[in-house]
Scaffold this active site. Structure first.
Site, mmCIF file in Angstrom:
data_model
loop_
_atom_site.group_PDB
_atom_site.id
_atom_site.type_symbol
_atom_site.label_atom_id
_atom_site.label_comp_id
_atom_site.label_asym_id
_atom_site.label_seq_id
_atom_site.Cartn_x
_atom_site.Cartn_y
_atom_site.Cartn_z
ATOM 1 N N ASP A 166 0.838 -1.199 0.000
ATOM 2 C CA ASP A 166 0.000 0.000 0.000
ATOM 3 C C ASP A 166 0.880 1.260 0.000
ATOM 4 O OD1 ASP A 166 0.862 -0.221 2.593
ATOM 5 O OD2 ASP A 166 -1.138 -0.097 3.508
ATOM 6 N N SER A 167 2.216 1.053 0.004
ATOM 7 C CA SER A 167 3.141 2.167 -0.232
ATOM 8 C C SER A 167 2.926 2.730 -1.643
ATOM 9 C CB SER A 167 4.595 1.718 -0.053
ATOM 10 O OG SER A 167 4.843 0.526 -0.770
ATOM 11 N N ASP B 259 -1.015 -6.044 -0.186
ATOM 12 C CA ASP B 259 -1.451 -5.413 1.057
ATOM 13 C C ASP B 259 -2.963 -5.210 1.067
ATOM 14 O OD1 ASP B 259 0.444 -4.884 3.032
ATOM 15 O OD2 ASP B 259 1.271 -3.164 1.942
ATOM 16 N N GLU C 123 8.841 -4.278 10.820
ATOM 17 C CA GLU C 123 9.310 -2.999 10.287
ATOM 18 C C GLU C 123 9.841 -2.096 11.388
ATOM 19 O OE1 GLU C 123 6.666 -1.157 7.483
ATOM 20 O OE2 GLU C 123 7.787 0.733 7.468
ATOM 21 N N GLU D 289 -1.678 -5.560 8.513
ATOM 22 C CA GLU D 289 -0.919 -4.944 9.611
ATOM 23 C C GLU D 289 -1.658 -5.146 10.933
ATOM 24 O OE1 GLU D 289 -0.113 -0.817 8.783
ATOM 25 O OE2 GLU D 289 0.841 -1.263 6.857
#
Ligand code: KIV
Length: 273
Positions: free
Chosen positions: A53-54, A92, A191, A124
């Site tokens: 999703d970056s 994602d 992360e 996440e």
């Protein structure tokens, strides 16, 4: 076969990643969001491609990952899937499509798998999303976990600093890693956490642990492709190794093209009909 490529898998699956961990072969993962880049990195031999999703930052120019939608993620993922032959493709789940409601989470995951043809999804969070993870796994969809700095929670964290430096947060992260493993996640991204903590988690769980800013005692590494190629410039955390300066290369090539057009040098006689 090169010495760093101990194996020569024709197609990477979740089972292959588990085998790689147990043989001690490191896993190389990068992001991609479009057909052309995905094709190049798949041809280069990358093990896992993350349609992150970056994309919200590097493709759409938003300052966070929150705005990207499920339809946009499916568009990016299906472009990547048309290119990839070998890598495992993980997508994602975007913000707002799984956090509150496990039935909605399953519907979102099914849409990603059905409409893009991807191999797995990534989510996440830990304990707080385990109900959604269970439901998705029970539909036969492989799930990759993501702990530590989880960018979809940036407004809760308030900053992108290193996570889990305090005892309490580190303990919670370890508990969450065990919860995700027990639920059946096939791998875990950690992360921006202390390298020592990441090494502890790597030993604690049997599933592959992929780090980004989590040191080198983990089973693999992931970077955002546009960061490591030097296409993005403002983002410069300590963990980022830049392998190229494509910004300068592209500016140079485009500058030459502009000059050639303006001076009438392009096209020449061989470049016309
Ligand atoms: O979206 C993304 O690119 C990611 C990686 C940074 C792990 O989640």
């Amino acid at each position: 076969m090169s010495s760093y490529l101990e194996s020569n898998y024709k197609k990477i699956t979740t089972h292959v990643l588990s085998e790689m961990k147990h043989r001690g072969e490191k896993i190389a993962m990068l992001t991609a969001y479009d057909y052309s880049m995905a094709r190049l990195i798949d041809m280069a031999g990358i093990d896992v491609i993350l349609v992150g999703d970056s994309a919200s930052n590097v493709m759409a120019g938003y300052t966070t990952t929150l705005p990207i939608t499920l339809n946009q993620m499916i568009y990016h993922a299906s472009s990547v899937m048309r290119a990839v032959e070998r890598a495992l493709v993980v997508v994602d789940m975007p913000f707002g499509t799984y956090q509150g409601n496990s039935k909605e989470a399953l519907q979102s995951a099914i849409r990603i798998m059905k409409e893009s043809g991807a191999n797995a999804i990534k989510m996440e969070g830990g304990q707080e999303i385990v109900e959604s993870i269970n439901r998705i796994l029970s539909a036969g969809i492989p799930v990759m976990g993501h702990l530590g700095l989880t960018p979809q929670s940036i407004h809760k964290f308030g900053t992108y600093v290193v996570r889990a430096t305090e005892h309490e947060e580190a303990e919670r992260l370890k508990e969450d890693a065990l919860i995700l493993e027990k639920a059946g996640c096939f791998a875990l991204v950690l992360e921006k956490i202390p390298a020592e903590l990441a090494a502890e988690v790597q030993k604690m769980v049997k599933i592959p642990v992929i780090g980004i800013g989590a040191g080198n005692q983990v089973d693999g590494q992931v970077l955002v492709l546009h960061d490591m190629l030097g296409i993005t410039q403002k983002f410069s955390p300590r963990f980022l190794r830049r392998y190229h300066n494509l910004t300068e290369e592209i500016k140079g090539s485009v500058g030459s093209y502009i000059k050639d057009v303006k001076t009438g040098d392009f096209p020449n006689e061989r470049e016309q009909y």
